[in-house]
Design a protein around this motif. Sequence first.
Motif, PDB file in Angstrom:
ATOM      1  N   LYS A 101      15.021   1.830   9.260  1.00  0.00           N
ATOM      2  CA  LYS A 101      14.715   1.398   7.905  1.00  0.00           C
ATOM      3  C   LYS A 101      14.596  -0.116   7.767  1.00  0.00           C
ATOM      4  O   LYS A 101      14.065  -0.607   6.765  1.00  0.00           O
ATOM      5  N   ALA A 102      15.106  -0.872   8.736  1.00  0.00           N
ATOM      6  CA  ALA A 102      15.059  -2.332   8.661  1.00  0.00           C
ATOM      7  C   ALA A 102      15.200  -2.898  10.072  1.00  0.00           C
ATOM      8  O   ALA A 102      15.630  -2.203  11.000  1.00  0.00           O
ATOM      9  N   VAL A 103      14.844  -4.177  10.215  1.00  0.00           N
ATOM     10  CA  VAL A 103      14.877  -4.835  11.516  1.00  0.00           C
ATOM     11  C   VAL A 103      15.592  -6.173  11.398  1.00  0.00           C
ATOM     12  O   VAL A 103      15.435  -6.896  10.403  1.00  0.00           O
ATOM     13  N   VAL A 104      16.383  -6.492  12.422  1.00  0.00           N
ATOM     14  CA  VAL A 104      16.995  -7.807  12.560  1.00  0.00           C
ATOM     15  C   VAL A 104      16.361  -8.510  13.751  1.00  0.00           C
ATOM     16  O   VAL A 104      16.270  -7.929  14.840  1.00  0.00           O
ATOM     17  N   LEU A 105      15.898  -9.733  13.547  1.00  0.00           N
ATOM     18  CA  LEU A 105      15.408 -10.564  14.641  1.00  0.00           C
ATOM     19  C   LEU A 105      16.535 -11.502  15.065  1.00  0.00           C
ATOM     20  O   LEU A 105      16.950 -12.360  14.285  1.00  0.00           O
ATOM     21  N   ARG A 106      17.040 -11.308  16.274  1.00  0.00           N
ATOM     22  CA  ARG A 106      18.073 -12.186  16.817  1.00  0.00           C
ATOM     23  C   ARG A 106      17.349 -13.298  17.567  1.00  0.00           C
ATOM     24  O   ARG A 106      16.837 -13.095  18.670  1.00  0.00           O
ATOM     25  N   VAL A 107      17.284 -14.498  16.991  1.00  0.00           N
ATOM     26  CA  VAL A 107      16.433 -15.578  17.493  1.00  0.00           C
ATOM     27  C   VAL A 107      17.264 -16.641  18.196  1.00  0.00           C
ATOM     28  O   VAL A 107      18.225 -17.172  17.629  1.00  0.00           O
ATOM     29  N   ASN A 108      16.882 -16.934  19.421  1.00  0.00           N
ATOM     30  CA  ASN A 108      17.489 -18.024  20.183  1.00  0.00           C
ATOM     31  C   ASN A 108      16.373 -18.699  20.988  1.00  0.00           C
ATOM     32  O   ASN A 108      16.187 -18.443  22.161  1.00  0.00           O
ATOM     33  N   SER A 109      15.612 -19.563  20.317  1.00  0.00           N
ATOM     34  CA  SER A 109      14.429 -20.152  20.935  1.00  0.00           C
ATOM     35  C   SER A 109      14.158 -21.523  20.342  1.00  0.00           C
ATOM     36  O   SER A 109      14.350 -21.740  19.140  1.00  0.00           O
ATOM     37  N   GLY A 110      13.703 -22.430  21.201  1.00  0.00           N
ATOM     38  CA  GLY A 110      13.339 -23.771  20.757  1.00  0.00           C
ATOM     39  C   GLY A 110      11.871 -23.928  20.465  1.00  0.00           C
ATOM     40  O   GLY A 110      11.402 -25.040  20.238  1.00  0.00           O
ATOM     41  N   LYS A 132      23.164  -7.121   6.086  1.00  0.00           N
ATOM     42  CA  LYS A 132      22.206  -7.514   5.046  1.00  0.00           C
ATOM     43  C   LYS A 132      20.923  -6.695   5.162  1.00  0.00           C
ATOM     44  O   LYS A 132      20.349  -6.278   4.136  1.00  0.00           O
ATOM     45  N   ALA A 133      20.469  -6.446   6.391  1.00  0.00           N
ATOM     46  CA  ALA A 133      19.271  -5.635   6.582  1.00  0.00           C
ATOM     47  C   ALA A 133      19.484  -4.226   6.038  1.00  0.00           C
ATOM     48  O   ALA A 133      18.596  -3.660   5.381  1.00  0.00           O
ATOM     49  N   ALA A 134      20.663  -3.667   6.297  1.00  0.00           N
ATOM     50  CA  ALA A 134      20.975  -2.329   5.782  1.00  0.00           C
ATOM     51  C   ALA A 134      21.019  -2.340   4.257  1.00  0.00           C
ATOM     52  O   ALA A 134      20.540  -1.404   3.593  1.00  0.00           O
ATOM     53  N   GLU A 135      21.569  -3.408   3.698  1.00  0.00           N
ATOM     54  CA  GLU A 135      21.624  -3.526   2.230  1.00  0.00           C
ATOM     55  C   GLU A 135      20.220  -3.586   1.632  1.00  0.00           C
ATOM     56  O   GLU A 135      19.930  -2.909   0.641  1.00  0.00           O
ATOM     57  N   LEU A 136      19.341  -4.396   2.233  1.00  0.00           N
ATOM     58  CA  LEU A 136      17.978  -4.508   1.718  1.00  0.00           C
ATOM     59  C   LEU A 136      17.224  -3.190   1.829  1.00  0.00           C
ATOM     60  O   LEU A 136      16.318  -2.917   1.028  1.00  0.00           O
ATOM     61  N   ALA A 137      17.610  -2.373   2.820  1.00  0.00           N
ATOM     62  CA  ALA A 137      16.952  -1.075   3.008  1.00  0.00           C
ATOM     63  C   ALA A 137      17.633   0.027   2.197  1.00  0.00           C
ATOM     64  O   ALA A 137      17.176   1.181   2.225  1.00  0.00           O
ATOM     65  N   GLY A 138      18.723  -0.305   1.510  1.00  0.00           N
ATOM     66  CA  GLY A 138      19.420   0.678   0.695  1.00  0.00           C
ATOM     67  C   GLY A 138      20.241   1.664   1.479  1.00  0.00           C
ATOM     68  O   GLY A 138      20.429   2.812   1.032  1.00  0.00           O
ATOM     69  N   MET A 139      20.756   1.261   2.646  1.00  0.00           N
ATOM     70  CA  MET A 139      21.553   2.169   3.490  1.00  0.00           C
ATOM     71  C   MET A 139      23.045   1.879   3.336  1.00  0.00           C
ATOM     72  O   MET A 139      23.461   0.721   3.385  1.00  0.00           O
ATOM     73  N   ARG A 140      23.831   2.916   3.185  1.00  0.00           N
ATOM     74  CA  ARG A 140      25.290   2.788   3.165  1.00  0.00           C
ATOM     75  C   ARG A 140      25.878   3.040   4.549  1.00  0.00           C
ATOM     76  O   ARG A 140      26.793   2.360   4.981  1.00  0.00           O
ATOM     77  N   PRO A 194      12.229  -4.186   5.591  1.00  0.00           N
ATOM     78  CA  PRO A 194      12.985  -5.445   5.512  1.00  0.00           C
ATOM     79  C   PRO A 194      13.223  -6.060   6.882  1.00  0.00           C
ATOM     80  O   PRO A 194      13.507  -5.356   7.861  1.00  0.00           O
ATOM     81  N   VAL A 195      13.106  -7.382   6.953  1.00  0.00           N
ATOM     82  CA  VAL A 195      13.370  -8.137   8.175  1.00  0.00           C
ATOM     83  C   VAL A 195      14.373  -9.236   7.861  1.00  0.00           C
ATOM     84  O   VAL A 195      14.167 -10.018   6.927  1.00  0.00           O
ATOM     85  N   VAL A 196      15.435  -9.288   8.642  1.00  0.00           N
ATOM     86  CA  VAL A 196      16.463 -10.324   8.496  1.00  0.00           C
ATOM     87  C   VAL A 196      16.591 -11.052   9.818  1.00  0.00           C
ATOM     88  O   VAL A 196      16.593 -10.429  10.886  1.00  0.00           O
ATOM     89  N   VAL A 197      16.701 -12.374   9.764  1.00  0.00           N
ATOM     90  CA  VAL A 197      16.849 -13.191  10.965  1.00  0.00           C
ATOM     91  C   VAL A 197      18.310 -13.564  11.164  1.00  0.00           C
ATOM     92  O   VAL A 197      18.995 -13.969  10.223  1.00  0.00           O
ATOM     93  N   SER A 198      18.750 -13.431  12.401  1.00  0.00           N
ATOM     94  CA  SER A 198      20.062 -13.930  12.827  1.00  0.00           C
ATOM     95  C   SER A 198      19.814 -15.047  13.818  1.00  0.00           C
ATOM     96  O   SER A 198      19.352 -14.816  14.932  1.00  0.00           O
TER      97      SER A 198
END
Length: 360
Positions: free
Chosen positions: A140-149, A307-315, A169-173
Motif C-alpha cells: 500500500k505504500a513505499v519507503v525509500l531508504r536513501v544514502n547517496s551523495g 508514516k507510510a502506513a499512516e498515509l496509506a491508512g493501515m493500522r 504514498p512514498v516516504v523518504v528515510s
Amino acid sequence: MDNQPENSRASGVSNNANAPYGAYQPQPGNQAYWQQPSYAPPYAAPVQPQKKSRGWIVALVAVVLLFAFLFAALASCTSVMAGASSSMFGAGSQSAVDSLSEDAVGVITIDGTIDYDGSTASPEGLKAQLDRAENNPHIKAVVLRVNSGGGTATAGEEMASYVNDFSKPVVVSSASVNASAAYEISSQADYIFTAKTTAIGAIGTAMQVTDLSGLLDKLGISVENITSAESKDSSYGTRPLTEEERAYYQAMVDTVNETFMETVASGRSLPIERVRELATGLTYTGIDAIQNGLADEIGTREDAIAKAAELAGMRTYAVVSLEPESDDLSDLVGLLSSSKMSNEDLIERLKELNGNGSQH
C-alpha cells in the motif's frame, strides 16, 4: 562530442572528467579508522619437525564434498526458507513479496552513486521495484531508504519522475547523506524524514574539464587533435578552454541546474525563488533542512515506515524489502557442481598423490 562529460547534480565537489558529476563526497579526514591490535609472543618457539602422513588430504576432500551436498540441499529448500526468513528478519525475497496475504509497506534502498548500473540507485532498477509495488495489491505504500551523495543528472531526473508518477504514498528515510541527484529524487516523495546530522540538499550542478596541457608541455608530449569543428576537442584536456567554450559550458550547467531547481520546487511545494536561494550547492544538516523546508521531520527508518502506513491508512501491516532478484546461492551450487571431474575420480587422484608422495 566524443567523451564529452555529462552534467549532474552537484554538492559543490567536482570529480574527474570521466566520473559522474556532482556526487557529494565527504572531505577526507572526517572519518576515523581503527585497527584492532594483534598480539604476538616476544619470540618464536622452535618447532620440532614431525613426520606427517598425507592421508589428511582425503579427509579434507570428504569434508568439502559434504559441504557441497549441504549447499545443494540448502538450494533445494530455498523457496521454503524464504518466506520464513522474511517474516523473521524483515527481508522480502521474490516469493515472499508475491505471496503476501496482508497489507504491507515496501522498502526500497537507494545506496551509492546515482547512475545507470541496474541497481535501485539507477532509473531502470528503481522503476522495476516501483512497478513491482504498484502491481502488488497488498503493498500500500513505499519507503525509500536513501544514502547517496548524488550522481548523473539525467539519471536523477528520470528517477524523480518515476517517484512523482507512483500512485501510492512514498516516504523518504534519509541516512547519512541525501544530496544532489539523490535529493532531487527524494523531493518527489510525500514526506521526507532526516536524521539531525544527515547531510541533505546540495542543490546544484557541476561540470569539470581538466586542462593537462601544462603538464604535457613539461613532459615534452605534443598532442594534435584533428577535429571537424574547433570546439570538438574542448573537453579532451589537451588545451585550455576558449572564452566562448567556457561560456557555452556555463550556460549548459545553468540550464541543467534550472531543471533541478524546478523539480525540487514542484515536489516540495516551494516557490522557485526560495529554492534558488537554497541552491548553494552545499548540503544542510537535517535540523537546518527541517527549518528551510527541504525536509519534514527528524526520524528513523522505523518512523518513515510508520508514516507510510499512516498515509496509506493501515493500522496493521508487514514490512518487505523490494530488491532486485539475486541467484547467488544457485550460482554457488552451480560452481560446485560444474567440475568435469567426478567426486570419485577426485578422491582416487588424491589417493594416488598420497601413495606416490613422500612423507615429511
